[in-house]
Enzyme design. Structure first.
Site, PDB file in Angstrom:
ATOM      1  N   SER A  26       0.821  -1.214   0.000  1.00 16.06           N
ATOM      2  CA  SER A  26       0.000   0.000   0.000  1.00 16.06           C
ATOM      3  C   SER A  26       0.854   1.263   0.000  1.00 16.06           C
ATOM      4  O   SER A  26       0.715   2.122  -0.869  1.00 16.06           O
ATOM      5  CB  SER A  26      -0.929  -0.003   1.216  1.00 16.06           C
ATOM      6  N   GLN A  27       1.751   1.391   0.974  1.00 18.32           N
ATOM      7  CA  GLN A  27       2.595   2.578   1.046  1.00 18.32           C
ATOM      8  C   GLN A  27       3.762   2.506   0.067  1.00 18.32           C
ATOM      9  O   GLN A  27       4.129   3.508  -0.550  1.00 18.32           O
ATOM     10  CB  GLN A  27       3.126   2.761   2.473  1.00 18.32           C
ATOM     11  N   ASP A  82       5.891  -4.623  10.229  1.00 13.72           N
ATOM     12  CA  ASP A  82       6.702  -4.460  11.442  1.00 13.72           C
ATOM     13  C   ASP A  82       7.420  -5.743  11.831  1.00 13.72           C
ATOM     14  O   ASP A  82       8.603  -5.727  12.180  1.00 13.72           O
ATOM     15  CB  ASP A  82       5.813  -4.020  12.619  1.00 13.72           C
ATOM     16  N   HIS A 107       7.019   3.990   9.883  1.00 13.20           N
ATOM     17  CA  HIS A 107       6.437   3.815  11.215  1.00 13.20           C
ATOM     18  C   HIS A 107       7.591   3.560  12.169  1.00 13.20           C
ATOM     19  O   HIS A 107       8.596   2.951  11.800  1.00 13.20           O
ATOM     20  CB  HIS A 107       5.458   2.638  11.196  1.00 13.20           C
ATOM     21  N   GLY A 133      -2.028   4.137   1.298  1.00 10.51           N
ATOM     22  CA  GLY A 133      -1.175   4.387   0.145  1.00 10.51           C
ATOM     23  C   GLY A 133      -1.922   4.795  -1.108  1.00 10.51           C
ATOM     24  O   GLY A 133      -1.452   5.652  -1.869  1.00 10.51           O
TER      25      GLY A 133
END
Length: 330
Positions: A26-27, A82, A107, A133
């Protein structure tokens, strides 16, 4: 709190630099395409068997392995989940990261909780658009942008903040506004919002409301509409104009009932529990719990996912959403 706009950032800071973006989700796709369209030299780092390789190449982007992309890059942006970042960093990024390079994140989790500890001779920055995103990409193509957060954790070269601002400008953020924060504040507020309100609190509120109505004998279909489906109508009003816009837009009956009964649902006891949740985020207990869960194969997480999938609201919801033509894929 500092907020920066177009005149505060210089794209020239990124010119003649090699930029690697690790991940094309997405990002990742939004950052890569926006920076490419802003005239930057971008490479996407992916696993050789990733399905995203073809997508990135079709979009006109250079694609390489993570290790080779990092070797080549002056700036490395990690836009991976993450829970996978530490392993990728240890095995593929750290051995290939140049002295004086910039390591960027979307992040702050892995830096704040010291899962990743970069060497002292690299910059460590964050650029975090406050939207999905697809919206980062769409607003950029429309000549606009979305608000972004930036932070500097480590400034080895003296221009880390300028690089963060230039990146934010390159993806369109300075047209909306760029807010300066810290890795600590971004991480802790982001996790708290997810757990207490957005993903945790709201889901439990929806389920409790649905269960209250169905246990009282009301049809599950009506309970779904009142406690799940119509929530979007209210959230859209919050999104557009805050609490006041919502109160202005609903009926007087709904407004009065909400203002007088809402505090009986979210009581002082609920707020006290929120404070405990925040403490678990601040002192690292949640991070340790999540990391241990990932390392042990997601046993608890998979059980919770299965429980949610089997909740009665999911059964009736699937049926009712089938009646909604606007939700059907064309």
């Amino acid at each position: 709190m500092n907020i920066y706009y177009e005149q505060d950032a210089d794209l020239a800071v990124l010119q003649n630099k090699n930029i690697a973006i690790l991940g094309y989700g997405s990002q990742g796709h939004a950052h890569a395409l926006n920076l490419k369209d802003s005239g930057m030299n971008v490479c996407v780092g992916l696993k050789t068997d990733s399905a995203s390789c073809a997508k990135a190449r079709e979009a006109g982007l250079k694609v390489d392995t993570v290790a080779e992309a990092v070797k080549w890059a002056d700036i490395v942006m990690i836009l991976l989940p993450d829970q996978t970042q530490k392993s990728v960093y240890d095995n593929e990024i750290a051995p290939n990261l140049k002295s004086g390079a910039t390591l960027a994140f979307g992040h702050g989790f892995n830096i704040h909780y010291k899962q990743i500890v970069p060497p002292a001779d690299v910059n460590v920055i964050m650029i975090a658009p406050k939207s999905p995103g697809h919206l980062v990409r769409r607003t950029y193509t429309e000549g606009n942008g979305v608000p972004c957060l930036i932070a500097v954790h480590q400034d080895a070269t003296g221009d880390a903040k300028a690089i963060a601002l230039a990146w934010a400008k390159g993806i369109g953020g300075t047209k909306a506004g760029v807010i300066e924060t810290s890795f600590k504040d971004e991480t802790e507020t982001d996790l708290f919002g997810e757990q207490a309100v957005l993903c945790g609190g709201s889901a439990e509120l929806i389920k409790a409301g649905f269960e209250t109505l169905t246990e009282a004998g009301y049809p599950a279909e009506l309970a779904y509409f009142e406690c799940m489906h119509e929530l979007k109508l209210i959230v859209d009003l919050y999104y557009e104009g805050g609490l006041s816009r919502m109160n202005y837009s609903v009926s007087d009956t709904a407004e009065y009932g909400g203002m007088t009964r809402g505090p009986r649902v979210v009581t002082s006891a609920a707020k006290a529990e929120m404070k405990k949740i925040l403490e678990e985020i601040q002192d690292g207990r949640f991070a340790k719990e999540f990391i241990d869960e990932c390392n042990s194969g997601y046993k608890k997480m998979n059980e919770l996912r299965e429980s949610n999938r089997n909740h009665p609201i999911e059964v009736v919801g699937a049926k009712l959403r089938g009646m909604m033509s606007w939700l059907k894929k064309k």
